[in-house]
Design an enzyme around this catalytic site. Sequence first.
Site, short mmCIF file in Angstrom:
data_model
loop_
_atom_site.label_atom_id
_atom_site.label_comp_id
_atom_site.label_asym_id
_atom_site.label_seq_id
_atom_site.Cartn_x
_atom_site.Cartn_y
_atom_site.Cartn_z
N ASP A 19 7.01 -11.30 12.26
CA ASP A 19 7.49 -11.97 11.06
C ASP A 19 8.03 -11.01 10.00
OD1 ASP A 19 4.90 -10.99 10.65
OD2 ASP A 19 4.53 -12.39 9.03
N SER A 51 2.54 -13.76 13.14
CA SER A 51 2.75 -12.34 12.88
C SER A 51 3.06 -11.54 14.15
CB SER A 51 1.52 -11.78 12.15
OG SER A 51 1.76 -10.47 11.73
N HIS A 52 2.21 -10.61 14.48
CA HIS A 52 2.45 -9.68 15.59
C HIS A 52 1.90 -10.21 16.92
CE1 HIS A 52 -1.25 -9.19 13.46
NE2 HIS A 52 -1.80 -8.77 14.58
N GLU A 93 -2.05 -1.32 3.64
CA GLU A 93 -3.19 -1.44 4.54
C GLU A 93 -2.96 -0.53 5.74
OE1 GLU A 93 -5.22 -5.47 4.72
OE2 GLU A 93 -3.13 -5.99 4.99
N LYS A 120 1.24 -20.79 7.42
CA LYS A 120 0.63 -20.22 6.23
C LYS A 120 1.32 -20.77 4.98
CE LYS A 120 1.32 -15.78 4.84
NZ LYS A 120 1.15 -14.33 4.79
N LYS A 138 3.41 -8.00 2.27
CA LYS A 138 3.84 -6.69 2.74
C LYS A 138 5.25 -6.84 3.29
CE LYS A 138 1.04 -7.38 6.85
NZ LYS A 138 -0.38 -7.70 6.89
N ASP A 151 7.34 -6.09 12.86
CA ASP A 151 6.61 -7.02 13.73
C ASP A 151 7.27 -8.40 13.79
OD1 ASP A 151 5.94 -7.90 11.19
OD2 ASP A 151 3.96 -8.58 11.81
N ASP A 168 6.72 -8.35 8.33
CA ASP A 168 5.99 -7.75 7.21
C ASP A 168 5.35 -6.41 7.54
OD1 ASP A 168 4.05 -8.85 8.82
OD2 ASP A 168 3.06 -10.02 7.24
N ARG A 169 5.26 -6.07 8.82
CA ARG A 169 4.66 -4.78 9.17
C ARG A 169 5.73 -3.73 9.41
NH1 ARG A 169 -0.74 -5.54 12.87
NH2 ARG A 169 -1.72 -7.05 11.48
#
Length: 543
Positions: free
Chosen positions: A279, A113-114, A363, A126, A376, A277, A281-282
């Site tokens: 990947d 992720s980030h 979130e 994952k 997300k 981010d 998703d943010r």
Amino acid sequence: MNTNKITTQAFNDQKPGTSGLRKKVKVFQQTNYLENFVQSVFHVAENIKGETLVLGGDGRYYNKQAIQIILKMAAANGIAKVLVGQNGLLSTPAVSALIRQHKAAGGIILSASHNPGGPNADFGIKFNINNGGPAPTPFTDAVYEYSQHISSYDMVDSADIDLDALGQINIGDMLVEIIDPVTEYAELMSHLFDFNSIKAMFDSGFTMRFDAMHAITGPYAMEIIENILGAEPGTVINAEPLEDFGGGHPDPNLVHAHELVSLLSNESTHSFGAASDGDGDRNMIIGKNFFVTPSDSLAIMAANAHLLPGYKSGLSGVARSMPTSAAVDRVAEKLGIECYETPTGWKFFGNLLDDNKITLCGEESFGSGSDHVREKDGLWAVLFWLNLIAIKKQSVAKIVTDHWAHFGQNYYCRHDYEAIDSQIADDLMLHLVNSLDDLQGQSFGNYRIENCDNFSYTDPVDNSISSNQGIRLLFSDGSRIVYRLSGTGTEGATLRVYIEKFEADVSQQNGETQNVLSDLIEIANNVAQIKTRTGRMDPDVIT
Ligand code: G1P
Ligand code: ZN
């Protein structure tokens, strides 16, 4: 083609956290480390034999090597077909979308992720199930359990394949299809949002900057925002995915996306800024010298969703993670729909989405999404805001302040204490748990604790219970303090403290967030004895 059964020994540290297994690259590079985990996943996900798997990652260091290993293991484990993003690239929301569109049995996402990337930084893996969402806890528990006594894994004996060339190739009996990572995702977005009106807005001179932070959303944003929607060249900055994200921290917040923030200063000619981010998703949304908190962003999306094509029939309900501010709760109340409060982590939204109990969720940690996927989705949120601006023809600041005037404002911040000693962190949490009875009813100046608990969640769909999800102090004026330990860190423990205060009348002009929250911040520090227990005088990160 030969299938080999390769003898291995178990590693004792393969327990997946909030978002899969996340470790230093060096840990993953140990002989058999990745292989053990992948075999454990294939063992538990036995229904994927003879089915399709989606595979891709955010392009960080070790992404390509991991893909080659996983392909050879997938072939040996009887998987019929794997869809792989070209060059091994796929954003997390794109994997989720592909699983759903192709009715795949699951997907593997390679990302941390980030977290930073590179030989000395982080890697992660994952597994997502056939609804497109992260595997639920019983699944990840079973993976961990199997990894504890694994003694062999299966792998075919074949050469690495070329990940650059689109098209089909076989590994043993398994078909590998290398696909363009962006095409289907862009198509999905075009059905949710009014691309024509966004395009017209760009044609009339509206400009923005999107910071891809040298991560996965670069190619997605280039194609959708510049090529399809016609934003001027240069709109997407740091667009090229790099194995180390250019040495940066691909986390879209005011600290790490500082280049974007400086491009949206008061003097800026741009009206809108956004970032995603590692990947994809943010998301972070900003206007000219104006930051939209993720909690507010979710509330504003919920209040306006019916204006957008993909959501014109309204929302079935909404959900937020427990530490996320209650701004969206007020919108749900006015709309007369249910608002669910779930533990931290996207996987808890999956059942609610599958059961059509909710349409939108989010979130505080810069994540929002809808029923279009089961993750997300950073770029989705950016397009949502662009569509909203195109409809309202107002600045970001005007949209947000009008929202506050109507619904009131939830002042909100999160304090992170990173890489603290795990034992100290556990003791601090235990101390809080043991103090709950005493805290009940206690007053601190004007603030009185009306309720406090160790948050436990009963899933309304499958009735599963997730306990120990964070300490909540609920004050009589609606203010809240929440404590929990991060489930995604790779070094020691990270304590997160979330502080929130509701102000119904925004005409009072209460001032800057940290000032408005200062009394509650002090209460939060004192109750948990943060300074004395951790030796830390200040948080490492404030968001
Ligand atoms: C963090 C965020 C959480 C998010 C997760 C994955 O988890 O707080 O909201 O779902 O990353 O992006 P944490 O480190 O707090 O366990
Ligand atoms: Zn992410």
